[in-house]
Write a protein that holds these residues in place. Structure first.
Motif, PDB file in Angstrom:
ATOM      1  N   PRO A 188       0.803  -1.236   0.000  1.00 32.81           N
ATOM      2  CA  PRO A 188       0.000   0.000   0.000  1.00 32.81           C
ATOM      3  C   PRO A 188       0.828   1.275   0.000  1.00 32.81           C
ATOM      4  N   ARG A 189       2.107   1.183   0.404  1.00 32.52           N
ATOM      5  CA  ARG A 189       2.964   2.362   0.348  1.00 32.52           C
ATOM      6  C   ARG A 189       3.352   2.712  -1.078  1.00 32.52           C
ATOM      7  N   LEU A 190       3.258   1.703  -1.962  1.00 36.39           N
ATOM      8  CA  LEU A 190       3.594   1.925  -3.363  1.00 36.39           C
ATOM      9  C   LEU A 190       2.357   2.194  -4.207  1.00 36.39           C
ATOM     10  N   THR A 191       1.300   1.424  -3.970  1.00 29.61           N
ATOM     11  CA  THR A 191       0.062   1.591  -4.749  1.00 29.61           C
ATOM     12  C   THR A 191      -1.113   1.007  -3.978  1.00 29.61           C
ATOM     13  N   THR A 192      -2.277   1.619  -4.180  1.00 30.77           N
ATOM     14  CA  THR A 192      -3.515   1.102  -3.594  1.00 30.77           C
ATOM     15  C   THR A 192      -4.515   0.733  -4.684  1.00 30.77           C
ATOM     16  N   ALA A 193      -4.028   0.672  -5.925  1.00 37.91           N
ATOM     17  CA  ALA A 193      -4.917   0.355  -7.043  1.00 37.91           C
ATOM     18  C   ALA A 193      -5.478  -1.057  -6.924  1.00 37.91           C
ATOM     19  N   ILE A 194      -4.661  -1.972  -6.404  1.00 39.92           N
ATOM     20  CA  ILE A 194      -5.087  -3.362  -6.204  1.00 39.92           C
ATOM     21  C   ILE A 194      -4.955  -3.679  -4.725  1.00 39.92           C
ATOM     22  N   PRO A 195      -5.961  -4.267  -4.116  1.00 44.95           N
ATOM     23  CA  PRO A 195      -5.868  -4.590  -2.687  1.00 44.95           C
ATOM     24  C   PRO A 195      -4.659  -5.453  -2.384  1.00 44.95           C
ATOM     25  N   SER A 196      -3.885  -5.075  -1.374  1.00 48.09           N
ATOM     26  CA  SER A 196      -2.662  -5.811  -1.060  1.00 48.09           C
ATOM     27  C   SER A 196      -2.925  -7.273  -0.663  1.00 48.09           C
ATOM     28  N   PRO A 197      -4.055  -7.619  -0.028  1.00 50.73           N
ATOM     29  CA  PRO A 197      -4.304  -9.050   0.225  1.00 50.73           C
ATOM     30  C   PRO A 197      -4.385  -9.875  -1.059  1.00 50.73           C
ATOM     31  N   LEU A 198      -4.927  -9.263  -2.118  1.00 52.80           N
ATOM     32  CA  LEU A 198      -5.002  -9.969  -3.396  1.00 52.80           C
ATOM     33  C   LEU A 198      -3.604 -10.169  -3.972  1.00 52.80           C
ATOM     34  N   ILE A 199      -2.757  -9.149  -3.854  1.00 51.93           N
ATOM     35  CA  ILE A 199      -1.375  -9.278  -4.322  1.00 51.93           C
ATOM     36  C   ILE A 199      -0.647 -10.344  -3.519  1.00 51.93           C
ATOM     37  N   CYS A 200      -0.924 -10.405  -2.232  1.00 47.26           N
ATOM     38  CA  CYS A 200      -0.338 -11.437  -1.370  1.00 47.26           C
ATOM     39  C   CYS A 200      -0.681 -12.823  -1.894  1.00 47.26           C
ATOM     40  N   ILE A 201      -1.944 -13.032  -2.224  1.00 47.78           N
ATOM     41  CA  ILE A 201      -2.376 -14.341  -2.726  1.00 47.78           C
ATOM     42  C   ILE A 201      -1.715 -14.654  -4.061  1.00 47.78           C
ATOM     43  N   LEU A 202      -1.693 -13.685  -4.974  1.00 43.18           N
ATOM     44  CA  LEU A 202      -1.104 -13.897  -6.295  1.00 43.18           C
ATOM     45  C   LEU A 202       0.380 -14.237  -6.176  1.00 43.18           C
ATOM     46  N   ALA A 203       1.103 -13.469  -5.371  1.00 46.61           N
ATOM     47  CA  ALA A 203       2.558 -13.649  -5.267  1.00 46.61           C
ATOM     48  C   ALA A 203       2.905 -14.985  -4.605  1.00 46.61           C
ATOM     49  N   LEU A 204       2.252 -15.297  -3.500  1.00 49.90           N
ATOM     50  CA  LEU A 204       2.596 -16.531  -2.794  1.00 49.90           C
ATOM     51  C   LEU A 204       2.151 -17.766  -3.567  1.00 49.90           C
ATOM     52  N   THR A 205       1.031 -17.650  -4.276  1.00 48.65           N
ATOM     53  CA  THR A 205       0.590 -18.782  -5.093  1.00 48.65           C
ATOM     54  C   THR A 205       1.568 -19.030  -6.241  1.00 48.65           C
ATOM     55  N   ALA A 206       1.983 -17.952  -6.889  1.00 52.48           N
ATOM     56  CA  ALA A 206       2.949 -18.077  -7.981  1.00 52.48           C
ATOM     57  C   ALA A 206       4.257 -18.688  -7.473  1.00 52.48           C
ATOM     58  N   LEU A 207       4.682 -18.271  -6.281  1.00 51.42           N
ATOM     59  CA  LEU A 207       5.923 -18.779  -5.715  1.00 51.42           C
ATOM     60  C   LEU A 207       5.834 -20.276  -5.430  1.00 51.42           C
ATOM     61  N   THR A 208       4.736 -20.718  -4.802  1.00 52.17           N
ATOM     62  CA  THR A 208       4.611 -22.141  -4.450  1.00 52.17           C
ATOM     63  C   THR A 208       4.392 -23.013  -5.684  1.00 52.17           C
ATOM     64  N   MET A 209       3.826 -22.443  -6.753  1.00 47.31           N
ATOM     65  CA  MET A 209       3.668 -23.203  -7.992  1.00 47.31           C
ATOM     66  C   MET A 209       5.006 -23.315  -8.723  1.00 47.31           C
ATOM     67  N   ALA A 210       5.828 -22.261  -8.629  1.00 47.12           N
ATOM     68  CA  ALA A 210       7.128 -22.278  -9.297  1.00 47.12           C
ATOM     69  C   ALA A 210       8.152 -23.091  -8.509  1.00 47.12           C
ATOM     70  N   VAL A 211       8.059 -23.002  -7.187  1.00 42.87           N
ATOM     71  CA  VAL A 211       8.999 -23.725  -6.329  1.00 42.87           C
ATOM     72  C   VAL A 211       8.190 -24.615  -5.389  1.00 42.87           C
ATOM     73  N   PRO A 212       7.952 -25.873  -5.759  1.00 38.89           N
ATOM     74  CA  PRO A 212       7.148 -26.770  -4.911  1.00 38.89           C
ATOM     75  C   PRO A 212       7.739 -26.878  -3.508  1.00 38.89           C
ATOM     76  N   MET A 213       6.873 -26.793  -2.515  1.00 34.11           N
ATOM     77  CA  MET A 213       7.310 -26.884  -1.120  1.00 34.11           C
ATOM     78  C   MET A 213       6.216 -27.544  -0.285  1.00 34.11           C
ATOM     79  N   PRO A 214       6.567 -28.119   0.849  1.00 38.11           N
ATOM     80  CA  PRO A 214       5.598 -28.858   1.683  1.00 38.11           C
ATOM     81  C   PRO A 214       4.691 -27.925   2.502  1.00 38.11           C
ATOM     82  N   VAL A 215       3.761 -27.262   1.807  1.00 34.78           N
ATOM     83  CA  VAL A 215       2.811 -26.381   2.491  1.00 34.78           C
ATOM     84  C   VAL A 215       1.392 -26.758   2.073  1.00 34.78           C
ATOM     85  N   ALA A 216       0.443 -26.523   2.961  1.00 33.99           N
ATOM     86  CA  ALA A 216      -0.959 -26.817   2.668  1.00 33.99           C
ATOM     87  C   ALA A 216      -1.535 -25.780   1.715  1.00 33.99           C
ATOM     88  N   THR A 217      -2.489 -26.211   0.879  1.00 36.87           N
ATOM     89  CA  THR A 217      -3.158 -25.309  -0.051  1.00 36.87           C
ATOM     90  C   THR A 217      -4.663 -25.319   0.204  1.00 36.87           C
TER      91      THR A 217
END
Length: 501
Positions: free
Chosen positions: A168-197
């Motif tokens: 939010p310090r950089l932009t509020t155009a997109i809700p930061s919780p949504l960015i959180c979901i997008l970024a962490l999902t992309a990370l776990t899909m790119a780098v498989p790790m033992p986490v629950a989905t």
């Protein structure tokens, strides 16, 4: 009356259509904010994500038409989910659906009888305690997903919190919780790790909700099981919806029908229960966000619900890959933002009784995991403290006139069940004055207990051979005495000739 209501509704929809673009966009943005929280609230309740998502879709659509407050976003909320969790754990989903239906019926009756006025007895201290307890319970519900897990889960939670608070310090155009979901999902899909989905939490919707009847035995035993939870869900939902409606009233400088909002929420929850969803209520965070994005009409509420289901059906394969750690991070943020941190500072500034009420509300709620119980205790304590404060304002002073042999007792303040005993004890039965005058000009009798205390004192004085005169009763007090204090009334017409001021 009905014609006026119809014209009022049409004006609200027309205003929404006139602001169609902003209402639709605000509703769509609100939907993106809804998705992570609704899924998170679903696993707080211990149900599949589709239960919360179906409920939010149905509730939003129904409340857009039946609610009393335009621009409010309603759906599966954390407060109701916390109440529902114990029922799901002990009896399963079908009993939760039955409780949801019953909660909706309770809310409809609540609205039709215009019992929304009872919410006026919920003091600010109780509301603050309610919010703080909700924050504590939301955070504690995340602990099972944070204990006994791989270190990657903790790393993802930390990364999610960083994204939520730094973006939010950089932009509020997109809700930061949504960015959180997008970024962490992309990370776990790119780098498989033992986490629950999310897929590990349960099934996501792949079709429109359908009508169903909860599969529970129709018996008194079932009613005994679901009724306490239904009542708690109904009261918690009404409280949070009324609080949300009041917030919108303040922000928009408009008024809303709280009774209609109660009945509308009941209809929405009734529909949710019959379509496989959990009960819900007004969501303060999403509603304020909707207003900030320009959603001021009923169209924004309708859009939020419809667009939510569209996204869920179309993006189901992707949503199933969202890591639970992202939802935990979001719920931690919700918990932190929900808690009233100013209330900690106010503990030293506010009256002690207000602080006690707030802390008691939090303590009872956290210990019982029942928000309704906490509010009930808080309201009860507020009433007791208020009665005690008013009781102390009552005063009785006496003076003696030797020329006439008259002892005059001048009563001031409020005489009711809490102060009646003080009034009764104020008269000296060993006084040698032959004449007693009780002046109630500056006092008010509120209830039967006050009349009974006065009647008992007058009777005792007369039995000791004294002539008793009661004067200064105002109209309301005199009416109460006429109905419930015949002995006092009889004495007022005898002896020295009492009068009513």
């Amino acid at each position: 009356m009905k014609e006026r209501l119809f014209l009022h509704d049409r004006a609200e929809w027309y205003s929404g259509l006139g602001n169609l673009r902003r209402d639709v966009l605000a509703g769509m943005v609100g939907t993106f904010a809804l998705i992570p929280e609704v899924i998170a609230f679903s696993f707080v309740a211990g149900v599949d994500p589709e239960v919360g998502l179906f409920a939010t879709f149905v509730i939003s659509v129904v409340i857009a038409f039946a609610g009393g407050r335009p621009a409010m976003i309603s759906g599966a909320a954390g407060s109701v989910a916390l109440v529902a969790a114990a029922l799901v754990a002990s009896h399963g989903l079908q009993y939760l659906l039955a409780a949801t239906v019953l909660a909706g019926l309770i809310q409809i009756v609540f609205g039709l009888l215009r019992l929304d006025v009872l919410m006026r007895f919920v003091s600010k201290s109780v509301r603050t305690g309610f919010v703080n307890a909700l924050a504590v319970l939301i955070f504690s519900a995340q602990l099972p997903h944070m204990l006994g897990v791989a270190w990657q889960t903790w790393a993802l939670i930390a990364a999610g919190l960083a994204i939520i608070y730094l973006v939010p310090r950089l932009t509020t155009a997109i809700p930061s919780p949504l960015i959180c979901i997008l970024a962490l999902t992309a990370l776990t899909m790119a780098v498989p790790m033992p986490v629950a989905t999310v897929a590990d939490l349960g099934r996501l919707p792949d079709s429109l909700p359908a009508f169903l009847i909860p599969e529970v035995p129709f018996s008194l035993e079932t009613l005994a099981i679901v009724a306490p939870y239904a009542l708690a869900m109904a009261m918690v939902g009404l409280l949070e919806s009324m609080m949300t409606a009041s917030v919108v009233d303040d922000l928009t400088e408009t008024n809303s029908s709280k009774a209609r909002e109660c009945a509308g929420l009941g209809l929405a929850n009734l529909a949710a229960g019959f379509t496989g969803g959990i009960a819900g209520c007004g969501m303060i965070g999403q509603t304020v966000g909707n207003l900030r994005f320009g959603g001021w009409g009923r169209v924004s509420t309708l859009t939020a619900g419809v667009f939510l289901l569209v996204l869920m059906v179309l993006l189901r394969p992707w949503v199933s890959q969202v890591p639970v750690a992202a939802l935990v991070a979001i719920m931690i943020m919700v918990s932190v933002e929900t808690f009233s941190w100013a209330s900690l500072r106010d503990l030293a500034r506010h009256p002690k009784v207000s602080s006690v009420v707030m802390l008691a509300t939090v303590a009872v709620t956290v210990l019982t995991h029942n928000l309704a119980a906490g509010v009930a205790v808080g309201v009860m304590l507020s009433g007791v403290f208020f009665a005690f404060k008013v009781m102390r304002l009552m005063d009785v002073r006496d003076e003696y006139d030797a020329a006439t042999g008259t002892r005059t007792y001048r009563v001031s303040g409020q005489v009711f069940f809490a102060s009646a005993e003080i009034l009764a004890d104020a008269f000296d039965l060993r006084d040698e004055a032959p004449n007693i005058r009780i002046d109630l000009t500056a006092a008010h009798l509120w209830d039967v207990t006050a009349v009974a205390a006065l009647e008992a004192a007058v009777g005792k004085l007369r039995r000791r051979g004294k002539r008793v005169e009661v004067v200064g009763l105002n109209a309301a007090s005199a009416l109460l005495v006429d109905r419930h204090g015949p002995a006092i009334q009889a004495g007022m017409g005898a002896g020295m000739g009492a009068g009513a001021g």
